[in-house]
Motif scaffolding. Structure first.
Motif, short mmCIF file in Angstrom:
data_model
loop_
_atom_site.label_atom_id
_atom_site.label_comp_id
_atom_site.label_asym_id
_atom_site.label_seq_id
_atom_site.Cartn_x
_atom_site.Cartn_y
_atom_site.Cartn_z
N ALA A 124 -12.86 -0.80 -4.18
CA ALA A 124 -13.51 0.49 -3.95
C ALA A 124 -12.62 1.38 -3.07
N ALA A 125 -12.02 0.81 -2.04
CA ALA A 125 -11.15 1.58 -1.15
C ALA A 125 -9.93 2.11 -1.89
N THR A 126 -9.36 1.28 -2.76
CA THR A 126 -8.20 1.70 -3.54
C THR A 126 -8.58 2.85 -4.47
N TYR A 127 -9.73 2.74 -5.11
CA TYR A 127 -10.20 3.79 -6.01
C TYR A 127 -10.42 5.11 -5.25
N ILE A 128 -11.08 5.01 -4.10
CA ILE A 128 -11.36 6.21 -3.31
C ILE A 128 -10.06 6.83 -2.79
N ALA A 129 -9.11 5.99 -2.36
CA ALA A 129 -7.81 6.52 -1.91
C ALA A 129 -7.09 7.22 -3.05
N SER A 130 -7.19 6.67 -4.26
CA SER A 130 -6.57 7.31 -5.43
C SER A 130 -7.20 8.67 -5.70
N ALA A 174 1.56 7.20 -3.58
CA ALA A 174 0.61 6.10 -3.42
C ALA A 174 1.34 4.77 -3.25
N TYR A 175 2.47 4.61 -3.90
CA TYR A 175 3.22 3.36 -3.77
C TYR A 175 3.71 3.15 -2.34
N SER A 176 4.01 4.23 -1.63
CA SER A 176 4.47 4.09 -0.25
C SER A 176 3.36 3.54 0.64
N ALA A 177 2.13 3.88 0.34
CA ALA A 177 1.00 3.40 1.13
C ALA A 177 0.85 1.89 1.05
N VAL A 213 4.46 -2.78 7.56
CA VAL A 213 4.76 -2.12 8.84
C VAL A 213 3.83 -2.66 9.92
N ALA A 214 2.54 -2.83 9.60
CA ALA A 214 1.59 -3.36 10.57
C ALA A 214 1.96 -4.77 11.00
N LEU A 215 2.39 -5.60 10.06
CA LEU A 215 2.80 -6.96 10.41
C LEU A 215 4.03 -6.96 11.31
N ILE A 216 4.97 -6.08 11.03
CA ILE A 216 6.19 -6.00 11.86
C ILE A 216 5.84 -5.55 13.28
N ILE A 217 4.98 -4.54 13.37
CA ILE A 217 4.56 -4.06 14.70
C ILE A 217 3.81 -5.16 15.45
N VAL A 275 3.85 -10.23 1.39
CA VAL A 275 4.97 -9.29 1.51
C VAL A 275 5.82 -9.31 0.24
N ALA A 276 6.08 -10.51 -0.27
CA ALA A 276 6.87 -10.63 -1.51
C ALA A 276 6.16 -9.94 -2.67
N LEU A 277 4.86 -10.11 -2.76
CA LEU A 277 4.10 -9.45 -3.84
C LEU A 277 4.12 -7.93 -3.68
N ILE A 278 3.97 -7.45 -2.46
CA ILE A 278 4.01 -6.01 -2.21
C ILE A 278 5.37 -5.43 -2.62
#
Length: 161
Positions: free
Chosen positions: A13-19, A101-104, A110-114, A131-134
């Motif tokens: 649902a979040a992905t759809y709404i973000a799109s 959208a791909y950058s998101a 980035v959150a994991l690195i921080i 991470v590998a899948l992303i």
């Protein structure tokens, strides 16, 4: 259990709404509506929706008046929301909603690195697989696809050669 299915449904649902948000941002840009205005309306609507959603869920509305909380909130509001969304909407203007959208998708990395730097996060096998899948998904999605004309020309060339 049930929480896994619930998490998957919320993620979808979040992905759809973000799109939808990306598409609306692109449309607003084409109509010449300034980014700052759309950002303001979006954040105001989000704040009102969140407030009433919290009330409907029975949450107690409180506000911590400590300086550290107020400074943290101001930082997140300015840099984590206003500036970040403004930059993202500018990216949509420049490269289009689909490619932006791909950058998101990279934000969790980035959150994991921080978290690794500031919170001593310990990487797990699941995090590495994620991470590998992303990264793999982004590589596949961002590859330049041949146009229909190129495909037809290649097909015609292979039939005659």
């Amino acid at each position: 259990g049930d929480t896994i299915l619930q998490g998957i449904l919320i993620s979808l649902a979040a992905t759809y709404i973000a799109s939808l948000g990306n598409i609306l941002s692109f449309r607003n840009n084409r109509l010449g509506i300034p980014i700052i205005i759309t950002n303001m309306y979006g954040m105001a609507c989000g704040a009102v929706f969140s407030f009433f959603f919290a009330l409907a869920g029975g949450a107690e509305i409180t506000f911590d008046t400590s300086p550290s909380y107020i400074l943290s909130m101001a930082y997140l509001a300015l840099f984590g929301s206003v500036i970040a969304f403004g930059c993202y909407f500018k990216l949509i203007q420049r490269i289009g909603a689909d490619r932006a959208a791909y950058s998101a998708v990279l934000f969790p990395i980035v959150a994991l690195i921080i978290s690794t730097i500031f919170e001593n996060y310990l990487w797990t096998f699941q995090a590495l697989i994620g991470v590998a899948l992303i990264l793999g998904g982004n590589v596949i999605a961002m590859r330049k696809k041949p146009s229909f004309k190129q495909d037809a020309a290649q097909d015609a060339g292979s039939q005659h050669g």
